[in-house]
Design a protein around this motif. Structure first.
Motif, short mmCIF file in Angstrom:
data_model
loop_
_atom_site.label_atom_id
_atom_site.label_comp_id
_atom_site.label_asym_id
_atom_site.label_seq_id
_atom_site.Cartn_x
_atom_site.Cartn_y
_atom_site.Cartn_z
N SER A 27 0.63 -1.14 0.17
CA SER A 27 -0.18 -0.09 0.05
C SER A 27 0.87 1.13 0.02
O SER A 27 2.12 1.00 -0.25
N PHE A 28 0.21 2.40 0.14
CA PHE A 28 1.10 3.65 0.18
C PHE A 28 1.19 4.18 1.65
O PHE A 28 0.03 4.43 2.25
N ALA A 64 -6.11 4.60 -13.54
CA ALA A 64 -5.27 3.23 -13.15
C ALA A 64 -5.43 3.09 -11.86
O ALA A 64 -4.35 2.57 -11.39
N ALA A 65 -6.50 3.37 -11.24
CA ALA A 65 -6.55 2.98 -9.82
C ALA A 65 -6.47 1.43 -9.49
O ALA A 65 -6.27 1.01 -8.21
N ILE A 135 -2.05 9.45 -10.41
CA ILE A 135 -1.86 8.24 -11.00
C ILE A 135 -0.87 7.51 -10.24
O ILE A 135 0.24 7.90 -10.01
N ALA A 136 -1.42 6.48 -9.55
CA ALA A 136 -0.40 5.70 -8.53
C ALA A 136 0.11 4.22 -9.27
O ALA A 136 -0.79 3.62 -9.66
N LEU A 163 1.84 12.00 -9.51
CA LEU A 163 2.18 10.64 -9.90
C LEU A 163 3.09 10.19 -8.80
O LEU A 163 3.86 10.61 -8.06
N ILE A 164 2.69 8.93 -8.39
CA ILE A 164 3.34 8.17 -7.24
C ILE A 164 3.63 6.75 -7.62
O ILE A 164 2.79 6.02 -8.31
N TRP A 165 4.55 6.29 -7.12
CA TRP A 165 4.99 4.73 -7.42
C TRP A 165 5.73 4.33 -5.91
O TRP A 165 6.71 5.08 -5.64
N ASN A 166 5.67 3.18 -5.59
CA ASN A 166 6.36 2.15 -4.77
C ASN A 166 7.67 1.72 -5.61
O ASN A 166 7.68 1.52 -6.87
#
Length: 333
Positions: A27-28, A64-65, A135-136, A163-166
């Motif tokens: 998760s975030f 792109a949920a 957009i994750a 914009l967020i990415w693990n």
């Protein structure tokens, strides 16, 4: 010319593995998500009390949920379609039917009419209707001028794109100066020992950070041998479109945020975690069996080598150094 469509490998993969994706993907962390939402103009932070307040009258479109890994943070902060004044404060767009199947189970409170099976190229939304687009874990699949144009269309003149990415590993996607980045501790065993002054770029810092767990570094390097044929965050092409041409719709990156944290994972779940990657899902059963065998061999070889040095409660899970990277851009209107 025909309209562009969502990447077929992404659609096929996520139609198949949406349940495992929901189970094994991280998760975030709110330590990053909350300041990220503030940077997007969706809330405020009181530094005296370290409390966040959010303006849930503002409308977020999440593209792109997926199964809702990031959506959980939005819902917990009040974007759940229950706002008295704006019951359409969260709009979901996702091209994969499989992902939406899991999403709807996870979020029955989101109104059905606010959940759309669609791609970034044909957003079923009015012009100037969104305060923010988020957009994750997905922009690398559609990081092109056509998507940016469509996203800009639905944003209000004051709107922003987040914009967020693990992330699992260091890559050129983090080739950003340390002094232009903000860092947060999301519960990392190693954070307190990092000397930020010794690094020029975030990529250099992350290279040392992930190396703290040799088993994880080795497994990640093994898996990344298979991701050459599909768009991925770590390849950095998403940054190229934003900084080197093709982006006439958004201002330069406003801010870059990073959080470092630990993921605890059982040894038997390590391969399952990686199997959710689209480029692994697409392989034959024989190829996947070989990768699983290789992963297990690495875990056996590195057993006991800096796995979880602070565990004294009988928890035998492995420690996997992780991070999250978020950026914010302003729309040009």
């Amino acid at each position: 010319m025909p309209e562009q469509e969502a990447h077929s490998i992404a659609i096929n993969s996520f139609n198949l593995n949406h349940q495992d994706y929901d189970t094994f993907r991280p998760s975030f962390k709110e330590e990053l998500v909350n300041p990220f939402l503030v940077q997007l103009g969706l809330g405020e932070h009181d530094s005296a009390t370290n409390k966040f307040t959010f303006d849930t009258e503002k409308t977020i479109v999440e593209i792109a949920a997926g199964t809702g890994k990031f959506t959980r943070n939005l819902v917990s902060n009040g974007w759940d379609n229950s706002n008295a004044k704006n019951t359409n404060n969260l709009i979901i767009v996702e091209p994969s039917k499989g992902m939406l199947e899991s999403f709807k189970k996870n979020f029955p409170q989101i109104k059905k009419e606010n959940i759309h099976q669609a791609a970034s190229y044909q957003l079923p939304l009015a012009d100037n209707s969104a305060d923010a687009v988020i957009i994750a874990q997905g922009f690398h699949w559609f990081s092109d001028s056509a998507s940016l144009k469509e996203i800009a269309r639905v944003l209000k003149p004051t709107g922003k794109l987040g914009l967020i990415w693990n992330l699992d590993y260091a890559s050129k996607s983090q080739n950003t100066p340390i002094e232009k980045s903000k860092f947060y501790d999301g519960g990392s065993y190693y954070y307190k020992d990092i000397d930020f002054s010794k690094y020029k770029t975030v990529e250099e810092l992350l290279s040392d950070y992930v190396a703290n767990q040799p088993w994880s570094k080795k497994v990640t390097e093994l898996i990344y041998q298979y991701d050459l044929g599909v768009p991925q965050y770590r390849h950095g092409k998403w940054r190229d479109i934003l900084e080197k041409g093709g982006n006439e719709y958004f201002s330069p990156i406003e801010v870059e945020l990073f959080v470092l944290y630990d993921k605890l994972i059982a040894a038997e779940d390590v391969y399952k975690y990686w199997e959710t990657r689209s480029y692994i899902t697409e392989l034959s059963e024989r190829q996947k069996a070989k990768i699983k065998e290789d992963v297990e061999a690495i875990l056996k070889d590195y057993a006991g080598k800096a796995s979880r040095p602070f565990s004294d409660d009988g928890d035998e899970r492995l420690l996997k150094p992780m991070g999250t990277h978020a950026i914010v851009l302003e729309v040009k209107k």
